[in-house]
Design a protein around this motif. Structure first.
Motif, PDB file in Angstrom:
ATOM      1  N   TYR A  97      38.520  41.505 -10.070  1.00  0.00           N
ATOM      2  CA  TYR A  97      38.460  42.913  -9.690  1.00  0.00           C
ATOM      3  C   TYR A  97      37.225  43.136  -8.828  1.00  0.00           C
ATOM      4  O   TYR A  97      36.161  42.562  -9.081  1.00  0.00           O
ATOM      5  CB  TYR A  97      38.380  43.804 -10.933  1.00  0.00           C
ATOM      6  CG  TYR A  97      38.159  45.252 -10.607  1.00  0.00           C
ATOM      7  CD1 TYR A  97      39.185  46.026 -10.076  1.00  0.00           C
ATOM      8  CD2 TYR A  97      36.909  45.835 -10.789  1.00  0.00           C
ATOM      9  CE1 TYR A  97      38.966  47.361  -9.743  1.00  0.00           C
ATOM     10  CE2 TYR A  97      36.699  47.169 -10.470  1.00  0.00           C
ATOM     11  CZ  TYR A  97      37.726  47.918  -9.944  1.00  0.00           C
ATOM     12  OH  TYR A  97      37.510  49.227  -9.615  1.00  0.00           O
ATOM     13  N   LYS A  98      37.400  43.943  -7.809  1.00  0.00           N
ATOM     14  CA  LYS A  98      36.279  44.380  -6.978  1.00  0.00           C
ATOM     15  C   LYS A  98      36.623  45.738  -6.406  1.00  0.00           C
ATOM     16  O   LYS A  98      37.796  46.079  -6.230  1.00  0.00           O
ATOM     17  CB  LYS A  98      35.978  43.382  -5.864  1.00  0.00           C
ATOM     18  CG  LYS A  98      37.130  43.134  -4.911  1.00  0.00           C
ATOM     19  CD  LYS A  98      36.749  42.074  -3.912  1.00  0.00           C
ATOM     20  CE  LYS A  98      37.948  41.647  -3.080  1.00  0.00           C
ATOM     21  NZ  LYS A  98      37.592  40.586  -2.155  1.00  0.00           N
ATOM     22  N   LYS A  99      35.585  46.518  -6.151  1.00  0.00           N
ATOM     23  CA  LYS A  99      35.770  47.825  -5.526  1.00  0.00           C
ATOM     24  C   LYS A  99      35.661  47.609  -4.021  1.00  0.00           C
ATOM     25  O   LYS A  99      34.558  47.618  -3.464  1.00  0.00           O
ATOM     26  CB  LYS A  99      34.709  48.801  -6.015  1.00  0.00           C
ATOM     27  CG  LYS A  99      34.792  49.085  -7.496  1.00  0.00           C
ATOM     28  CD  LYS A  99      33.658  50.002  -7.920  1.00  0.00           C
ATOM     29  CE  LYS A  99      33.669  50.169  -9.430  1.00  0.00           C
ATOM     30  NZ  LYS A  99      32.502  50.923  -9.885  1.00  0.00           N
ATOM     31  N   LEU A 100      36.793  47.405  -3.382  1.00  0.00           N
ATOM     32  CA  LEU A 100      36.795  47.043  -1.970  1.00  0.00           C
ATOM     33  C   LEU A 100      36.138  48.098  -1.094  1.00  0.00           C
ATOM     34  O   LEU A 100      35.355  47.774  -0.203  1.00  0.00           O
ATOM     35  CB  LEU A 100      38.226  46.767  -1.499  1.00  0.00           C
ATOM     36  CG  LEU A 100      38.359  46.195  -0.093  1.00  0.00           C
ATOM     37  CD1 LEU A 100      37.551  44.913   0.058  1.00  0.00           C
ATOM     38  CD2 LEU A 100      39.819  45.950   0.240  1.00  0.00           C
ATOM     39  N   SER A 101      36.411  49.371  -1.357  1.00  0.00           N
ATOM     40  CA  SER A 101      35.812  50.421  -0.526  1.00  0.00           C
ATOM     41  C   SER A 101      34.288  50.413  -0.653  1.00  0.00           C
ATOM     42  O   SER A 101      33.570  50.575   0.340  1.00  0.00           O
ATOM     43  CB  SER A 101      36.372  51.794  -0.891  1.00  0.00           C
ATOM     44  OG  SER A 101      36.080  52.109  -2.241  1.00  0.00           O
ATOM     45  N   GLU A 102      33.785  50.191  -1.855  1.00  0.00           N
ATOM     46  CA  GLU A 102      32.333  50.120  -2.061  1.00  0.00           C
ATOM     47  C   GLU A 102      31.750  48.905  -1.350  1.00  0.00           C
ATOM     48  O   GLU A 102      30.682  48.986  -0.738  1.00  0.00           O
ATOM     49  CB  GLU A 102      32.027  50.059  -3.552  1.00  0.00           C
ATOM     50  CG  GLU A 102      30.550  50.093  -3.875  1.00  0.00           C
ATOM     51  CD  GLU A 102      30.314  50.138  -5.374  1.00  0.00           C
ATOM     52  OE1 GLU A 102      29.930  49.086  -5.918  1.00  0.00           O
ATOM     53  OE2 GLU A 102      30.515  51.209  -5.971  1.00  0.00           O
ATOM     54  N   GLN A 103      32.464  47.783  -1.398  1.00  0.00           N
ATOM     55  CA  GLN A 103      31.995  46.579  -0.706  1.00  0.00           C
ATOM     56  C   GLN A 103      31.881  46.825   0.796  1.00  0.00           C
ATOM     57  O   GLN A 103      30.882  46.477   1.418  1.00  0.00           O
ATOM     58  CB  GLN A 103      32.952  45.411  -0.938  1.00  0.00           C
ATOM     59  CG  GLN A 103      32.671  44.637  -2.177  1.00  0.00           C
ATOM     60  CD  GLN A 103      33.373  43.294  -2.164  1.00  0.00           C
ATOM     61  OE1 GLN A 103      34.122  42.949  -1.261  1.00  0.00           O
ATOM     62  NE2 GLN A 103      33.143  42.532  -3.206  1.00  0.00           N
ATOM     63  N   VAL A 104      32.913  47.424   1.369  1.00  0.00           N
ATOM     64  CA  VAL A 104      32.927  47.673   2.809  1.00  0.00           C
ATOM     65  C   VAL A 104      31.846  48.679   3.198  1.00  0.00           C
ATOM     66  O   VAL A 104      31.132  48.484   4.181  1.00  0.00           O
ATOM     67  CB  VAL A 104      34.330  48.136   3.267  1.00  0.00           C
ATOM     68  CG1 VAL A 104      34.312  48.603   4.714  1.00  0.00           C
ATOM     69  CG2 VAL A 104      35.343  47.021   3.074  1.00  0.00           C
ATOM     70  N   ASN A 105      31.714  49.745   2.421  1.00  0.00           N
ATOM     71  CA  ASN A 105      30.685  50.752   2.714  1.00  0.00           C
ATOM     72  C   ASN A 105      29.281  50.147   2.631  1.00  0.00           C
ATOM     73  O   ASN A 105      28.427  50.425   3.475  1.00  0.00           O
ATOM     74  CB  ASN A 105      30.808  51.951   1.778  1.00  0.00           C
ATOM     75  CG  ASN A 105      32.018  52.801   2.080  1.00  0.00           C
ATOM     76  OD1 ASN A 105      32.533  52.795   3.196  1.00  0.00           O
ATOM     77  ND2 ASN A 105      32.493  53.526   1.086  1.00  0.00           N
ATOM     78  N   ASN A 106      29.037  49.329   1.616  1.00  0.00           N
ATOM     79  CA  ASN A 106      27.720  48.716   1.474  1.00  0.00           C
ATOM     80  C   ASN A 106      27.475  47.652   2.536  1.00  0.00           C
ATOM     81  O   ASN A 106      26.338  47.462   2.974  1.00  0.00           O
ATOM     82  CB  ASN A 106      27.517  48.168   0.066  1.00  0.00           C
ATOM     83  CG  ASN A 106      27.206  49.267  -0.924  1.00  0.00           C
ATOM     84  OD1 ASN A 106      26.996  50.416  -0.544  1.00  0.00           O
ATOM     85  ND2 ASN A 106      27.173  48.931  -2.191  1.00  0.00           N
ATOM     86  N   MET A 107      28.530  46.976   2.956  1.00  0.00           N
ATOM     87  CA  MET A 107      28.409  46.019   4.050  1.00  0.00           C
ATOM     88  C   MET A 107      27.959  46.756   5.317  1.00  0.00           C
ATOM     89  O   MET A 107      27.042  46.325   6.014  1.00  0.00           O
ATOM     90  CB  MET A 107      29.750  45.321   4.297  1.00  0.00           C
ATOM     91  CG  MET A 107      29.720  44.282   5.389  1.00  0.00           C
ATOM     92  SD  MET A 107      31.364  43.626   5.789  1.00  0.00           S
ATOM     93  CE  MET A 107      31.746  42.684   4.336  1.00  0.00           C
ATOM     94  N   ASP A 108      28.589  47.893   5.584  1.00  0.00           N
ATOM     95  CA  ASP A 108      28.244  48.693   6.758  1.00  0.00           C
ATOM     96  C   ASP A 108      26.801  49.181   6.685  1.00  0.00           C
ATOM     97  O   ASP A 108      26.062  49.135   7.665  1.00  0.00           O
ATOM     98  CB  ASP A 108      29.207  49.877   6.881  1.00  0.00           C
ATOM     99  CG  ASP A 108      28.878  50.760   8.070  1.00  0.00           C
ATOM    100  OD1 ASP A 108      28.924  50.263   9.217  1.00  0.00           O
ATOM    101  OD2 ASP A 108      28.563  51.950   7.857  1.00  0.00           O
ATOM    102  N   LYS A 109      26.381  49.616   5.510  1.00  0.00           N
ATOM    103  CA  LYS A 109      25.001  50.089   5.340  1.00  0.00           C
ATOM    104  C   LYS A 109      24.003  48.955   5.589  1.00  0.00           C
ATOM    105  O   LYS A 109      22.973  49.167   6.229  1.00  0.00           O
ATOM    106  CB  LYS A 109      24.801  50.670   3.944  1.00  0.00           C
ATOM    107  CG  LYS A 109      25.503  52.005   3.745  1.00  0.00           C
ATOM    108  CD  LYS A 109      25.363  52.484   2.317  1.00  0.00           C
ATOM    109  CE  LYS A 109      26.119  53.795   2.108  1.00  0.00           C
ATOM    110  NZ  LYS A 109      26.036  54.236   0.701  1.00  0.00           N
TER     111      LYS A 109
END
Length: 156
Positions: A97-109
């Motif tokens: 399990y992973k929170k994909l939206s959180e991963q992508v948002n944090n990657m962008d940050k």
């Protein structure tokens, strides 16, 4: 000494904002760089079917990830951005399990140079900081002040 395979390049600036992005994973006591995580293909993710809820992962093992970015500083290429992400893996059942939206948002940050490690335990922040400092002291020396301060290591 382990070679750090970072995706950053010292020359030839391009419009590709992701070129300086890398992933550091913490699995128990093991800290390592795995840039496959950028495309959801880290060595821990390969062969894992990701489900919609953490409740569906019976024996979840927590893996802490950290998006790290590089940027040219005054003295040369150095660490700039750092944002955490989480993975929960049950390798025996081959589910995770992973929170994909959180991963992508944090990657962008992280790509934009933001640093926020407030969700990490202080001891984990220090361990990751020591790891980064050990494997690439040149990048650590050229890191932004915000980056170095976030890891709570003694400043030189």
């Amino acid at each position: 000494m382990q070679k750090l395979s970072l995706t950053g390049k010292a020359k030839h600036q391009t419009d590709d904002q992701m070129k300086g992005l890398s992933a550091v994973l913490v699995d128990g006591d093991d800290i390592f760089v795995d840039n496959g995580a950028i495309h959801a293909k880290s060595r821990l993710e390969v062969g894992i079917q990701f489900v919609k809820s953490l409740d569906e992962v019976p024996n979840a093992r927590h893996i802490q990830g950290l998006w790290i970015t590089l940027k040219r500083q005054e003295n040369g290429l150095g660490f700039t951005g750092a944002m955490p992400f989480d993975l929960w893996i049950d390798a025996g059942q081959k589910i995770g399990y992973k929170k994909l939206s959180e991963q992508v948002n944090n990657m962008d940050k992280a790509v934009r140079g933001m640093v926020d490690l407030s969700k990490l335990e202080p001891s984990l922040r220090m361990s990751i900081g020591q790891y980064l400092q050990k494997i690439r002291p040149d990048l650590w020396e050229n890191a932004s002040a915000d980056f170095r301060h976030a890891f709570a290591l003694d400043e030189k």
